[in-house]
Design a protein around this motif. Sequence first.
Motif, mmCIF file in Angstrom:
data_model
loop_
_atom_site.group_PDB
_atom_site.id
_atom_site.type_symbol
_atom_site.label_atom_id
_atom_site.label_comp_id
_atom_site.label_asym_id
_atom_site.label_seq_id
_atom_site.Cartn_x
_atom_site.Cartn_y
_atom_site.Cartn_z
ATOM 1 N N GLY A 164 -27.080 41.482 -37.446
ATOM 2 C CA GLY A 164 -27.334 42.654 -36.603
ATOM 3 C C GLY A 164 -27.166 43.950 -37.384
ATOM 4 N N PRO A 165 -27.479 45.098 -36.744
ATOM 5 C CA PRO A 165 -27.399 46.365 -37.472
ATOM 6 C C PRO A 165 -25.964 46.776 -37.759
ATOM 7 N N ARG A 166 -25.754 47.355 -38.942
ATOM 8 C CA ARG A 166 -24.442 47.883 -39.342
ATOM 9 C C ARG A 166 -24.648 49.335 -39.764
ATOM 10 N N VAL A 167 -23.698 50.194 -39.405
ATOM 11 C CA VAL A 167 -23.805 51.592 -39.830
ATOM 12 C C VAL A 167 -23.360 51.699 -41.292
ATOM 13 N N LEU A 168 -24.263 52.202 -42.157
ATOM 14 C CA LEU A 168 -23.901 52.451 -43.563
ATOM 15 C C LEU A 168 -23.250 53.809 -43.684
ATOM 16 N N GLU A 169 -23.791 54.754 -42.919
ATOM 17 C CA GLU A 169 -23.271 56.122 -43.013
ATOM 18 C C GLU A 169 -23.794 56.922 -41.839
ATOM 19 N N PHE A 170 -23.083 58.008 -41.548
ATOM 20 C CA PHE A 170 -23.600 59.021 -40.637
ATOM 21 C C PHE A 170 -23.896 60.270 -41.447
ATOM 22 N N ASN A 171 -24.950 60.969 -41.075
ATOM 23 C CA ASN A 171 -25.179 62.312 -41.590
ATOM 24 C C ASN A 171 -25.203 63.244 -40.385
ATOM 25 N N CYS A 172 -24.726 64.449 -40.595
ATOM 26 C CA CYS A 172 -24.568 65.351 -39.452
ATOM 27 C C CYS A 172 -25.725 66.345 -39.368
ATOM 28 N N ARG A 173 -26.895 65.911 -39.807
ATOM 29 C CA ARG A 173 -28.029 66.828 -40.006
ATOM 30 C C ARG A 173 -29.309 66.029 -40.061
ATOM 31 N N PHE A 174 -30.437 66.738 -40.148
ATOM 32 C CA PHE A 174 -31.717 66.080 -40.364
ATOM 33 C C PHE A 174 -31.732 65.452 -41.765
ATOM 34 N N GLY A 175 -32.397 64.325 -41.919
ATOM 35 C CA GLY A 175 -32.512 63.682 -43.231
ATOM 36 C C GLY A 175 -33.604 64.330 -44.060
ATOM 37 N N ASP A 176 -33.496 64.164 -45.352
ATOM 38 C CA ASP A 176 -34.513 64.659 -46.257
ATOM 39 C C ASP A 176 -34.848 63.514 -47.196
#
Length: 426
Positions: free
Chosen positions: A278-290
């Motif tokens: 199943g899905p695992r969170v690798l990271e959170f970003n607090c903004r739009f991705g680039d």
Amino acid sequence: MKILIVGGGGREHALAWKLARDRQRPTLFCAPGNAGTVELGTNLAIAAADIDGLLNWARREKPDLTVIGPEDPLYAGLVDLLQADGLRAFGPCRAAAQLEGSKLFAKSILQAAGVPTARYRSFSEPEAAIAYVRTAPLPLVIKADGLAAGKGVLVCRERQEAEKAVITTMVHQSFGAAGRTILVEECLEGEEVSVLALVDGCKAILLPSAQDHKRALDGDQGLNTGGMGAYSPAPMETPAFRKMVLDTIFNPTLKELRRRNITYRGVLYAGLMLTAAGPRVLEFNCRFGDPETQAILPRLKGDLIPAMEACIDVNLMPEHAACRPEACVCVVMTAGGYPGAYRKGDAITGLKEAAALSETFVFHAGTKLEGGQIVTSGGRVLGVTALGRTLSQTAEKAYQAVERITFQDAHYRRDIAAKGIKRNRG
Ligand code: AMP
Ligand code: GLY
């Protein structure tokens, strides 16, 4: 309406492009912007990290809205500072930006919320970290706790490599103070997907998903980069997938933040690994991705200003993230050598010819105007983006546009969206 956009990369050009098309026809200012944003507004000679400079400008000019692209000013508390002056800003406050600013904080939220993520241990003493990586099962992932411009993650397949990663991060501090504390994680296998949501403090509404291409070379070979291209939608996106991600990742995370009296407003980006379990969170970003933003915003049906204001005013609705059915592909053109040393100051030609293709947009990243000419000024130079009916037609069109652009030693991956195209055919 006056809007200040903080940042100067491809993401910020895409934000400026979308905001400029808004029904409200805002006047745009970009700090510092690039040669692309010049065509949509006024570039200010203020760096995105210059909090005092940004604050002084905002106090004087009173923008109706400030949109913050990169993580550093968010984690430095720019939103809190603007709000204290009665100014409206799109992005999380400092406490909420810790989700990206400290991987250890993010883990503590994920664990408390029961959201699946890689198992880890954290260390603030190099000796203890080295003793651990000498015996822990391989491969291992060594991560600097703090902000490291996307470079603080080292995937180590051999023991010596893992020990070296601990030493460079903790002892030599190659990522600065960000690496004083590290996380050692189990290595997850699977396909990656970026899921971004608009968040108004209470609700999260998912934007279209996207897939990034982090490695420099075709077939996911070579060094990690800031991102060599992206496409949207990601091939695994189905209504059931979106519901599962919202129910099992975003909502529990936001609930746990609220329990700690932290209100998240802005964009929350979850980098997910789709493992066999199943899905695992690798990271959170607090903004739009680039470069995800370059592939997502052209698909957004409605205007961005009302969506951003709804995040601030706590009245987000599903329409704010409604999207067009077309696919979008963004191919990043970099200066040769990137992510290592690269040339700067080379003239770029063919930009108009590329943008003349139907529904094709050339988002600038590392560009600047020099003597009336657009020249390269960064590693990631352009995000050449096309919108189209199918993923394969769209990728073809994006590459036609790329072929019209030239600069000395230009490099790009030739397989952006290939995984999605294969899966769609599959
Ligand atoms: P991050 O900055 O945390 O997204 O990490 C950058 C990249 O490192 C991710 O996009 C993944 O490709 C890889 N990565 C991070 N954590 C892990 C992990 N636990 N297992 C495997 N790969 C990882
Ligand atoms: N595309 C990865 C990031 O924005 O962090």
